[in-house]
Design a protein around this motif. Structure first.
Motif, PDB file in Angstrom:
ATOM      1  N   ARG A 188     -12.136 -55.865  17.522  1.00  0.00           N
ATOM      2  CA  ARG A 188     -11.298 -56.988  17.085  1.00  0.00           C
ATOM      3  C   ARG A 188     -10.577 -57.646  18.255  1.00  0.00           C
ATOM      4  NH1 ARG A 188      -7.237 -54.987  12.850  1.00  0.00           N
ATOM      5  NH2 ARG A 188      -7.059 -57.190  12.338  1.00  0.00           N
ATOM      6  N   GLY A 189     -11.012 -57.367  19.474  1.00  0.00           N
ATOM      7  CA  GLY A 189     -10.360 -57.921  20.643  1.00  0.00           C
ATOM      8  C   GLY A 189      -9.319 -56.963  21.195  1.00  0.00           C
ATOM      9  N   CYS A 190      -8.337 -57.524  21.917  1.00  0.00           N
ATOM     10  CA  CYS A 190      -7.271 -56.700  22.503  1.00  0.00           C
ATOM     11  C   CYS A 190      -6.220 -56.413  21.435  1.00  0.00           C
ATOM     12  CB  CYS A 190      -6.657 -57.418  23.699  1.00  0.00           C
ATOM     13  SG  CYS A 190      -7.800 -57.661  25.070  1.00  0.00           S
ATOM     14  N   SER A 227      -3.848 -55.469  15.298  1.00  0.00           N
ATOM     15  CA  SER A 227      -4.064 -56.740  14.623  1.00  0.00           C
ATOM     16  C   SER A 227      -5.171 -57.494  15.331  1.00  0.00           C
ATOM     17  CB  SER A 227      -2.778 -57.579  14.603  1.00  0.00           C
ATOM     18  OG  SER A 227      -2.328 -57.828  15.916  1.00  0.00           O
ATOM     19  N   ASP A 228      -5.609 -58.599  14.749  1.00  0.00           N
ATOM     20  CA  ASP A 228      -6.644 -59.419  15.358  1.00  0.00           C
ATOM     21  C   ASP A 228      -6.132 -60.003  16.667  1.00  0.00           C
ATOM     22  OD1 ASP A 228      -9.061 -60.737  15.599  1.00  0.00           O
ATOM     23  OD2 ASP A 228      -8.358 -62.504  14.524  1.00  0.00           O
ATOM     24  N   GLY A 244      -1.812 -70.333  16.255  1.00  0.00           N
ATOM     25  CA  GLY A 244      -3.181 -70.639  16.658  1.00  0.00           C
ATOM     26  C   GLY A 244      -4.160 -70.201  15.596  1.00  0.00           C
ATOM     27  N   ARG A 245      -5.206 -69.527  16.030  1.00  0.00           N
ATOM     28  CA  ARG A 245      -6.232 -69.057  15.105  1.00  0.00           C
ATOM     29  C   ARG A 245      -5.672 -67.939  14.233  1.00  0.00           C
ATOM     30  NH1 ARG A 245      -9.221 -64.676  15.530  1.00  0.00           N
ATOM     31  NH2 ARG A 245      -8.704 -64.437  17.747  1.00  0.00           N
ATOM     32  N   VAL A 246      -5.672 -68.163  12.927  1.00  0.00           N
ATOM     33  CA  VAL A 246      -5.188 -67.168  11.969  1.00  0.00           C
ATOM     34  C   VAL A 246      -6.274 -66.967  10.931  1.00  0.00           C
ATOM     35  CG1 VAL A 246      -3.396 -66.571  10.313  1.00  0.00           C
ATOM     36  CG2 VAL A 246      -2.804 -67.886  12.354  1.00  0.00           C
ATOM     37  N   ASP A 247      -6.907 -65.797  10.924  1.00  0.00           N
ATOM     38  CA  ASP A 247      -8.045 -65.562  10.030  1.00  0.00           C
ATOM     39  C   ASP A 247      -7.642 -65.466   8.566  1.00  0.00           C
ATOM     40  OD1 ASP A 247      -9.823 -65.626  12.086  1.00  0.00           O
ATOM     41  OD2 ASP A 247      -9.902 -63.467  12.369  1.00  0.00           O
ATOM     42  N   PRO A 298      -0.922 -70.414   3.888  1.00  0.00           N
ATOM     43  CA  PRO A 298      -1.915 -71.425   4.294  1.00  0.00           C
ATOM     44  C   PRO A 298      -1.249 -72.755   4.609  1.00  0.00           C
ATOM     45  CG  PRO A 298      -2.655 -70.227   2.349  1.00  0.00           C
ATOM     46  CD  PRO A 298      -1.232 -69.829   2.575  1.00  0.00           C
ATOM     47  N   GLY A 299      -1.709 -73.395   5.682  1.00  0.00           N
ATOM     48  CA  GLY A 299      -1.160 -74.680   6.057  1.00  0.00           C
ATOM     49  C   GLY A 299       0.110 -74.606   6.872  1.00  0.00           C
TER      50      GLY A 299
END
Length: 406
Positions: free
Chosen positions: A131-133, A152-153, A189-192, A197-198
């Motif tokens: 999932r990355g760092c 977390s992501d 930023g990017r939030v999976d 929302p929004g």
């Protein structure tokens, strides 16, 4: 009276299969868990930070060195020097380099940083998985004992910034801010899987640089087809409606040449280093209004050029000089040319890395006091970052950490 239930051979076989499945699953989970793949060797005795130096020593020799690919500058916290390489974090005795404690995971390190927050001195170790760092562990700097952790992501590489209250971890598509217990306060930023929302003011932007200063975070980002880089200022925590609080966002460059770098976030303003069209230190209000510009010697810098806050000043290396800012006002006091990195303060003097070693300067106006030759075998160029512990100086270039003693 009801007859007792009878267990047939088929019933017993099914029970045995279920028990076997549960046992196998439990063993598999244990064998692949972070606990099983972690080796922790803390120190039984907490390290004691040495007394501050009363004068800058006249000479230095190298006492020891170590490899530390996971740090961008000396990590000195809790009276120890911390290095990170491969998947192992080590706390070293400052004088001898002897290992005082270690922490290892069967994962590669993304980065290691020191953080003094809420009266605790942490070494923050960030590991990379699928999932990355995303695997983060806080270790007590003085002993190496685990304090807390989170997952977390995250992006595949991160840049760190912190103040006394918050720790910021920024990738190129998203960032998070954590409290001293590593609980997340905001994500941007990017939030999976957004809780609200929004709630993100923009999407699809590249995050270039950032810094946190309670209670604000400043971000340089590149968004879509915009002709320049954008400065965005957010709150370090969510507002009363559990949403991001944006104080301002504005384009601060008219081109996409070398990206700006956030140097510091103060109580009333933000300092940004801009190398294009000419090197300058710019200060902005939180709403994005330009307040001041100071011309500097410099050029394009990358993420390894990090600001250092120490002794009431903030120093930043521009590639050709070190600019010294007042930590309260963020105004440039002076700049020192022909340096190799940011500086640190020892005994009310400013120490800067130079071509022959360390140059000592007046903290008031930058006037040179003397030059101290120091060994730097293997150095081939690039930024050098200094750290101070007692009367020792610790320097890092590339992945080499070199401890200097009088």
């Amino acid at each position: 009276m009801l007859k007792p239930e009878r267990r047939t051979p088929v019933d017993l076989l099914i029970v045995a299969i279920i028990v076997a499945i549960v046992v196998v699953a439990g063993v598999a989970i244990w064998a692949t868990s972070s606990v099983e793949n972690t080796e922790s060797d803390p120190s039984p005795v907490a390290a004691a930070p040495p007394a501050s130096a009363t004068a800058v020593p006249a000479s230095y020799t190298e006492a020891w060195r170590a490899e530390s690919e996971a740090t961008t500058g000396p990590v000195i916290v809790g009276g120890v020097v911390v290095t990170g390489d491969g998947g192992t974090v080590v706390g070293h005795d400052p004088k001898s380099g002897t290992q005082l404690w270690s922490y290892r995971r069967d994962l590669p390190l993304c980065g290691v940083s020191g953080w003094s927050a809420s009266g605790r001195d942490y070494a923050i170790a960030v590991y990379r998985n699928s999932r990355g760092c995303s695997e983060v562990t806080a270790l007590y700097g003085s002993t190496g004992k685990r304090a807390t952790s989170r997952s977390s992501d995250a992006d595949n590489s991160l840049d760190f910034s912190y103040d006394r209250d918050y720790f910021l971890a920024q990738g190129d598509t998203r960032l998070e801010i954590w409290r001293s217990d590593l609980v997340r306060t905001i994500e941007y930023g990017r939030v999976d899987a957004p809780v609200n929302p929004g709630s993100q003011p923009r999407s699809g932007c590249e995050l270039v640089s950032s810094a946190v200063g309670s209670p604000k975070v400043a971000i340089i980002e590149r968004c879509g087809i915009e002709p320049g880089y954008r400065l965005t200022v957010l709150g370090s925590t969510l507002d009363s409606n559990e949403k991001l609080e944006e104080f301002g966002s504005t384009l601060i460059t008219a081109d996409l040449e070398s990206p700006p770098r956030v140097v510091a976030v103060g109580g009333n303003s933000i300092a940004v280093y801009v190398s294009s069209p000419e090197p300058m230190l710019e200060t902005y209000a939180f709403d994005g209004t330009l307040q001041n510009r100071t011309s500097l010697l410099g050029g394009p810098v990358d993420a390894r050029s990090k600001p250092v806050a120490d002794g009431g000043v903030i120093t930043f290396w521009t590639g050709k000089a070190t600019v010294v800012l007042d930590a309260e006002t963020l105004q440039a006091r002076f700049q020192v040319p022909e340096t190799l990195g940011p500086g640190v303060v020892m005994a009310d003097s400013l120490l800067l890395p130079s071509a022959i070693g360390i140059s000592e300067h007046s903290l008031a106006d930058g006037q040179p006091i003397r030059s101290i030759p120091v060994p730097r075998d293997g150095y081939t160029g690039g930024v050098i970052t200094l750290g101070v512990i007692g009367d020792q100086v610790v320097q890092q270039w590339g992945s080499t950490v070199s401890a200097l003693s009088p």
